[in-house]
Enzyme design. Structure first.
Site, PDB file in Angstrom:
ATOM      1  N   HIS A 275      32.095  31.523  43.106  1.00 13.83           N
ATOM      2  CA  HIS A 275      31.988  32.909  43.540  1.00 13.83           C
ATOM      3  C   HIS A 275      32.694  33.068  44.889  1.00 13.83           C
ATOM      4  O   HIS A 275      32.480  32.277  45.800  1.00 13.83           O
ATOM      5  CB  HIS A 275      30.491  33.235  43.662  1.00 13.83           C
ATOM      6  CG  HIS A 275      30.162  34.649  44.023  1.00 13.83           C
ATOM      7  ND1 HIS A 275      30.432  35.179  45.253  1.00 13.83           N
ATOM      8  CD2 HIS A 275      29.566  35.637  43.309  1.00 13.83           C
ATOM      9  CE1 HIS A 275      30.016  36.440  45.283  1.00 13.83           C
ATOM     10  NE2 HIS A 275      29.496  36.738  44.117  1.00 13.83           N
ATOM     11  N   ARG A 323      34.781  36.348  40.738  1.00  9.08           N
ATOM     12  CA  ARG A 323      34.519  35.250  39.794  1.00  9.08           C
ATOM     13  C   ARG A 323      35.479  35.367  38.617  1.00  9.08           C
ATOM     14  O   ARG A 323      36.032  36.443  38.378  1.00  9.08           O
ATOM     15  CB  ARG A 323      33.096  35.354  39.227  1.00  9.08           C
ATOM     16  CG  ARG A 323      31.992  35.325  40.214  1.00  9.08           C
ATOM     17  CD  ARG A 323      30.650  35.332  39.474  1.00  9.08           C
ATOM     18  NE  ARG A 323      29.877  36.539  39.702  1.00  9.08           N
ATOM     19  CZ  ARG A 323      28.829  36.910  38.951  1.00  9.08           C
ATOM     20  NH1 ARG A 323      28.481  36.182  37.902  1.00  9.08           N
ATOM     21  NH2 ARG A 323      28.157  38.005  39.229  1.00  9.08           N
ATOM     22  N   LYS A 326      35.627  38.519  36.004  1.00 10.32           N
ATOM     23  CA  LYS A 326      34.951  39.689  36.570  1.00 10.32           C
ATOM     24  C   LYS A 326      36.021  40.642  37.110  1.00 10.32           C
ATOM     25  O   LYS A 326      37.193  40.295  37.212  1.00 10.32           O
ATOM     26  CB  LYS A 326      33.986  39.274  37.683  1.00 10.32           C
ATOM     27  CG  LYS A 326      32.783  38.485  37.185  1.00 10.32           C
ATOM     28  CD  LYS A 326      31.637  39.384  36.728  1.00 10.32           C
ATOM     29  CE  LYS A 326      30.885  39.944  37.930  1.00 10.32           C
ATOM     30  NZ  LYS A 326      29.745  40.793  37.500  1.00 10.32           N
ATOM     31  N   ASP A 329      37.253  43.874  43.207  1.00 10.00           N
ATOM     32  CA  ASP A 329      36.362  44.636  44.089  1.00 10.00           C
ATOM     33  C   ASP A 329      36.929  44.489  45.502  1.00 10.00           C
ATOM     34  O   ASP A 329      37.220  43.376  45.938  1.00 10.00           O
ATOM     35  CB  ASP A 329      34.936  44.064  43.990  1.00 10.00           C
ATOM     36  CG  ASP A 329      33.939  44.724  44.944  1.00 10.00           C
ATOM     37  OD1 ASP A 329      34.360  45.285  45.983  1.00 10.00           O
ATOM     38  OD2 ASP A 329      32.725  44.649  44.677  1.00 10.00           O
ATOM     39  N   CYS A 331      35.740  44.325  48.368  1.00  9.57           N
ATOM     40  CA  CYS A 331      35.104  43.450  49.364  1.00  9.57           C
ATOM     41  C   CYS A 331      35.632  42.020  49.283  1.00  9.57           C
ATOM     42  O   CYS A 331      35.585  41.280  50.258  1.00  9.57           O
ATOM     43  CB  CYS A 331      33.582  43.481  49.259  1.00  9.57           C
ATOM     44  SG  CYS A 331      32.890  42.611  47.848  1.00  9.57           S
ATOM     45  N   TYR A 332      36.163  41.635  48.115  1.00  5.99           N
ATOM     46  CA  TYR A 332      36.724  40.280  48.007  1.00  5.99           C
ATOM     47  C   TYR A 332      38.039  40.149  48.750  1.00  5.99           C
ATOM     48  O   TYR A 332      38.586  39.055  48.870  1.00  5.99           O
ATOM     49  CB  TYR A 332      36.848  39.857  46.542  1.00  5.99           C
ATOM     50  CG  TYR A 332      35.486  39.708  45.904  1.00  5.99           C
ATOM     51  CD1 TYR A 332      34.621  38.704  46.336  1.00  5.99           C
ATOM     52  CD2 TYR A 332      35.036  40.585  44.931  1.00  5.99           C
ATOM     53  CE1 TYR A 332      33.348  38.587  45.812  1.00  5.99           C
ATOM     54  CE2 TYR A 332      33.767  40.472  44.395  1.00  5.99           C
ATOM     55  CZ  TYR A 332      32.923  39.470  44.842  1.00  5.99           C
ATOM     56  OH  TYR A 332      31.662  39.362  44.326  1.00  5.99           O
ATOM     57  N   ASP A 389      34.749  49.768  46.827  1.00  4.54           N
ATOM     58  CA  ASP A 389      34.984  48.703  45.848  1.00  4.54           C
ATOM     59  C   ASP A 389      36.245  49.001  45.032  1.00  4.54           C
ATOM     60  O   ASP A 389      37.208  48.234  45.012  1.00  4.54           O
ATOM     61  CB  ASP A 389      33.702  48.638  44.991  1.00  4.54           C
ATOM     62  CG  ASP A 389      33.826  47.897  43.680  1.00  4.54           C
ATOM     63  OD1 ASP A 389      34.940  47.564  43.262  1.00  4.54           O
ATOM     64  OD2 ASP A 389      32.776  47.657  43.047  1.00  4.54           O
ATOM     65  N   ASP A 396      30.988  52.698  51.223  1.00  8.91           N
ATOM     66  CA  ASP A 396      29.806  52.332  52.011  1.00  8.91           C
ATOM     67  C   ASP A 396      30.251  51.515  53.219  1.00  8.91           C
ATOM     68  O   ASP A 396      31.434  51.204  53.370  1.00  8.91           O
ATOM     69  CB  ASP A 396      28.770  51.591  51.146  1.00  8.91           C
ATOM     70  CG  ASP A 396      29.336  50.324  50.528  1.00  8.91           C
ATOM     71  OD1 ASP A 396      29.953  49.538  51.262  1.00  8.91           O
ATOM     72  OD2 ASP A 396      29.159  50.111  49.313  1.00  8.91           O
ATOM     73  N   HIS A 399      31.509  47.788  52.394  1.00  5.13           N
ATOM     74  CA  HIS A 399      32.881  47.737  51.892  1.00  5.13           C
ATOM     75  C   HIS A 399      33.882  48.156  52.968  1.00  5.13           C
ATOM     76  O   HIS A 399      34.987  47.621  53.029  1.00  5.13           O
ATOM     77  CB  HIS A 399      33.033  48.595  50.636  1.00  5.13           C
ATOM     78  CG  HIS A 399      32.549  47.906  49.398  1.00  5.13           C
ATOM     79  ND1 HIS A 399      31.245  47.993  48.955  1.00  5.13           N
ATOM     80  CD2 HIS A 399      33.180  47.076  48.527  1.00  5.13           C
ATOM     81  CE1 HIS A 399      31.107  47.256  47.865  1.00  5.13           C
ATOM     82  NE2 HIS A 399      32.257  46.690  47.572  1.00  5.13           N
TER      83      HIS A 399
END
Lengths: 498, 339
Positions: A275, A323, A326, A329, A331-332, A389, A396, A399
């Site tokens: 992750h 991951r 998936k 997003d 935030c990654y 995201d 938010d 993020h």
């Protein structure tokens, strides 16, 4: 403080305005959209499952944003408004679910503002008064007043203090500089905090998030960041034998090693799925404890890790997933994007030492910086302010911070300098390697086999108004704030203020 | 990381100020400090409940009423780790004094677990709920029905990280490395062969748990067959390819044994017939190990230009590394995988 409260802040800061787009157009025609952002991937399996349907849906929706030669400018003004509002005006009852994460709210908003070029020094006094009631009488910090101490709360609290005290003090003469740091950190009970962290240490070498709480590598990373930024030295970490204390970091490196999975990535703990968030925690933690080329090869199968990390970047999106199988997003951009500087530092170190000569070889970027920047600018900006995201999701504070941090990773070259001269106070720090990071706006292209430089990557920042601040690749706070807090502990210890 | 609380609460209202149960408690207000930043405008209900909790905690009170108080707060903020922790301590204290299952209290460990599950379904991304459940099941020393509980959650989100963490703990704690567990992963993969969490769990129960030890006879063959079947169904699924590689590595089988299998999905001389970028990736490694740098480069070039262009820099780096790994000595006996 004036520039924050002033509604015309953006103009003073020289930020984007409504005419931004037309200015950009008049300068030169935009680059054509790279092929990978113009359609779906070349191979799509016939078999449809829930995973592939969601992926296809996301790719199609994102295509509308990334398949456009005009990559939007970072709309700093609206993002700044979005981030100032919760700090100044507070939050509605809808945020009660974050009542155990109050330091996080401060860190996310304030660090994101710093990334956007806002001088957040004016917040320092209020940060101190907001955090004081969170210190627990037995040591550590809770998520709110009267709450039990928690590793993540302490982590976010310390980060926030380091950021705002840096901004408040940076232009001051030495005596007033000292005054700011003394006021910002003097009230923290370092001994009790250390005692509390000892209670979270696990026999397997790792840490848990609080007494009676869960174990994961996040807890270990947060513990190391707290210890490094509050200037604890070898002696303090070794512990007091008469109190039956053991060295606090014993077994930690091998603990991290066990968290690498069969995929090559890193999970929350042994056997957990690989992750991005946990991968960042372990990579940063390792680099706090040694030189990247040593620790990342001794405690990881680096080739396998790089392969997994690289597979997190998708086209047509350009962003990262956390991951395998998936969705991307925003935030990654930090959790995965932030790993790249550390990995590249290790790869450069290995290659340079492999030449047998004193040549600084450089492997160049191992990832696609422009594709990430495109994803961030085209997909992660909410038109009403704040970052998100992906399109369709609400922005938010979490993020906002991590998308902007990821943008900073894409725009800057962060590198490890083993020749960096450190103040003597750091020489004894178990975390001294964490203080040898620098940044440059010039991102090197790979050097040739003779070790000759390959020049610089061009066009990483298509519009200067989209540029964000430089951050420390391990601590995720403004780069220069880290050197300043270290200097403070040197001064404080020398003057026996502690 | 944290979940927002839902505003539609269906909890019964607790009246702390008028209910005689709470008459002896003097609520403690919250100290947010002077001129605080990012203050939250709590509902009156939350403010009151929290002020009673602070008073209760200060008195180290673990009487039965704490259960109502803590469930009230958790209903408004499920990420409140302090409240979860205090609730668990209270449950344990009542259990020790053998009053938990007392009729007067009207609560039991079973009811607690059912309540926890109802909260879990409402707040899927939450660390505390599953840790609380873990503490309870560890104490009760009985995993009965727990796999079904996680199964319910997988029906909502088959990749929920917190639930998988709990499931792994459960399997380890009660040594559930059995046919049922194997069948559970097989069934999830049947539903969605791209469910990487299910692949991860399968690796854990079949191979990961072994540590340094080698797998039993036939296991490596069985698992590589499973992966190959999955690949045949969806050749562009990275999970199955990663699994196949990991199984071979664990079994000490050389990657080169995969050459015909990979070539069937990625004939580098007929790029139009290539069905899997992952096969190309592995082939470049196999060709490199065999010293065939021309073919290795070709595979990497195809990845960079057409099949996985967003990773162009990585494929370039891989090209840079070609020939840098020691090739396996040709006289080393290799174990042949059953293809």
């Amino acid at each position: 403080m004036s520039e924050i409260q002033d509604p015309n802040a953006s103009q003073q800061l020289g930020l984007a305005d409504a005419s931004g787009l037309s200015n950009q157009r008049s300068q030169k025609p935009p680059d054509p959209v790279p092929t990978m952002h113009r359609g779906l991937p070349y191979i799509l399996d016939d078999l449809g499952t829930e995973t592939s349907r969601k992926q296809l849906q996301t790719a199609r929706s994102v295509l509308k944003y990334v398949n456009d030669s005009r990559v939007p400018t970072l709309d700093k003004t609206t993002h700044i408004d979005f981030l100032i509002e919760p700090l100044e005006d507070g939050l509605s009852r809808g945020f009660t679910g974050l009542d155990a994460s109050r330091p996080w709210l401060l860190y996310w908003c304030i660090n994101a503002l710093a990334l956007l070029g806002v001088d957040v020094g004016g917040y320092n006094e209020r940060v101190v008064s907001s955090l004081k009631p969170l210190q627990h009488k037995d040591g550590g910090f809770g998520g709110g007043n009267g709450q039990a101490p928690h590793m993540a709360s302490a982590y976010a609290a310390i980060l926030t203090l380091v950021v705002t005290s840096y901004y408040e003090s940076r232009d001051l003469p030495k005596d007033r500089w000292m005054g700011v740091y003394a006021r910002s950190f003097g009230w923290i009970d370092r001994q009790k905090l250390l005692d509390w962290i000892r209670k979270t240490k696990l026999r397997n070498g790792g840490f848990k998030v609080n007494e009676g709480g869960e174990e994961d590598v996040r807890a270990s990373y947060c513990a190391l960041v707290i210890l490094a930024l509050l200037g604890y030295d070898e002696d303090e970490l070794r512990g007091d034998v008469s109190r039956d204390e053991k060295p606090l970091l014993d077994g930690l490196l091998d603990y991290f090693k066990r968290c690498q999975t069969w995929e090559g990535g890193i999970g929350a703990k042994q056997h957990s799925e690989a992750h991005g968030g946990y991968a960042f925690c372990v990579l940063s933690a390792l680099c706090l404890l040694g030189e990247p080329q040593d620790v990342l090869t001794k405690y990881l199968d680096l080739d396998q890790f790089i392969s997994w990390l690289s597979a997190r970047q998708y086209a047509p999106e350009g962003g990262f997933s956390g991951r395998t199988n998936k969705l991307v997003d925003g935030c990654y951009s930090t959790w995965v994007g932030g790993c790249w500087s550390l990995v590249e530092a290790a790869a450069n170190g290995i290659e340079s030492s492999g030449t047998g000569f004193d040549i600084d070889s450089n492997v160049g970027s191992l990832w696609n910086r422009k594709a990430l920047a495109r994803y961030i600018l085209a997909c992660c900006q909410d038109p009403h302010g704040g970052l998100r995201d992906k399109p369709g999701m609400r922005p938010d504070y979490y993020h906002s911070n991590y998308v902007l941090l990821g943008l900073s990773a894409a725009q800057n070259y962060y590198y490890y300098d083993n020749a960096m001269s450190l103040p003597s106070s750091i020489e004894n720090s178990p975390f001294k390697h964490g203080f040898c990071w620098k940044s440059s706006r010039n991102v090197p292209k790979p050097s040739t086999s003779e070790g000759i430089g390959g020049g610089w990557e061009e066009g990483l920042v298509s519009n200067e108004r989209s540029r964000v601040g430089t951050q420390h690749p391990l601590f995720n706070i403004p780069l220069h704030a880290v050197a300043e807090i270290q200097e403070w502990w040197g001064v404080a210890k020398g003057a026996e203020i502690l | 990381m944290a979940s927002y609380s839902s505003e539609e609460e269906e909890e019964e209202e607790l009246d702390y100020t008028n209910d005689p149960v709470w008459a002896d408690v003097t609520p403690l207000p919250q100290d947010d400090g002077h001129n605080p930043l990012a203050q939250i405008a709590y509902s009156p209900e939350y403010t009151i409940a929290m002020s009673y909790l602070r008073a209760i905690m200060a008195a180290n009170d673990h009487s039965p009423r704490v259960l109502n108080l803590t469930s009230d707060i958790i209903g408004m903020n499920a990420a409140h780790y302090t409240v979860w922790g205090y609730r668990f301590k209270t449950l344990m204290s009542l259990d020790r004094s053998q009053t938990l299952e007392d009729e007067k209290i009207g609560w039991s460990w079973r009811q607690e677990l059912e309540w926890v599950q109802s909260i879990a379904k409402r707040y899927e991304k939450n660390y505390q709920i599953w840790h609380h459940r873990q503490l309870i099941i560890d104490h009760l020393d009985d995993p009965t029905g727990e796999r079904a509980v996680t199964g319910e959650m997988f029906a909502l989100d088959s990749k929920n990280y917190h639930v998988w963490t709990y499931r792994q703990w459960l399997v380890q704690r009660f040594q559930l490395f059995d046919e049922e567990e194997l069948a559970a992963t097989a069934s999830l993969l049947e539903e969605d062969v791209r469910n990487n969490s299910a692949w991860n769990h399968r690796y854990f129960i079949v191979l990961g748990r072994l540590g340094e030890a080698g797998p039993e006879e036939g296991v490596v063959e069985r698992e590589s067959e499973l992966a190959k079947e999955a690949i045949s169904k969806a050749p562009q699924n990275p999970s199955a390819w990663n699994y196949l590689k990991a199984v071979l590595r664990k079994g000490g089988i050389e990657l080169a044994t995969l050459k015909p299998f990979c070539e069937s999905f990625a004939p580098i001389l007929s790029p139009d017939e290539i069905k899997s970028s992952h096969a190309l990736d592995i082939l470049s490694e196999i060709y490199d190990e065999a010293g065939d740098s021309v073919k290795a480069e070709k595979a990497l070039e195809l990845l960079a230009s057409k099949f996985d262009p967003v990773r162009k820099n990585y494929w370039r780096y891989r090209r840079r590394l070609l020939g840098s790994k020691p090739t396996p000595a040709s006289d080393t006996p290799t174990i042949q995988a059953t293809a």
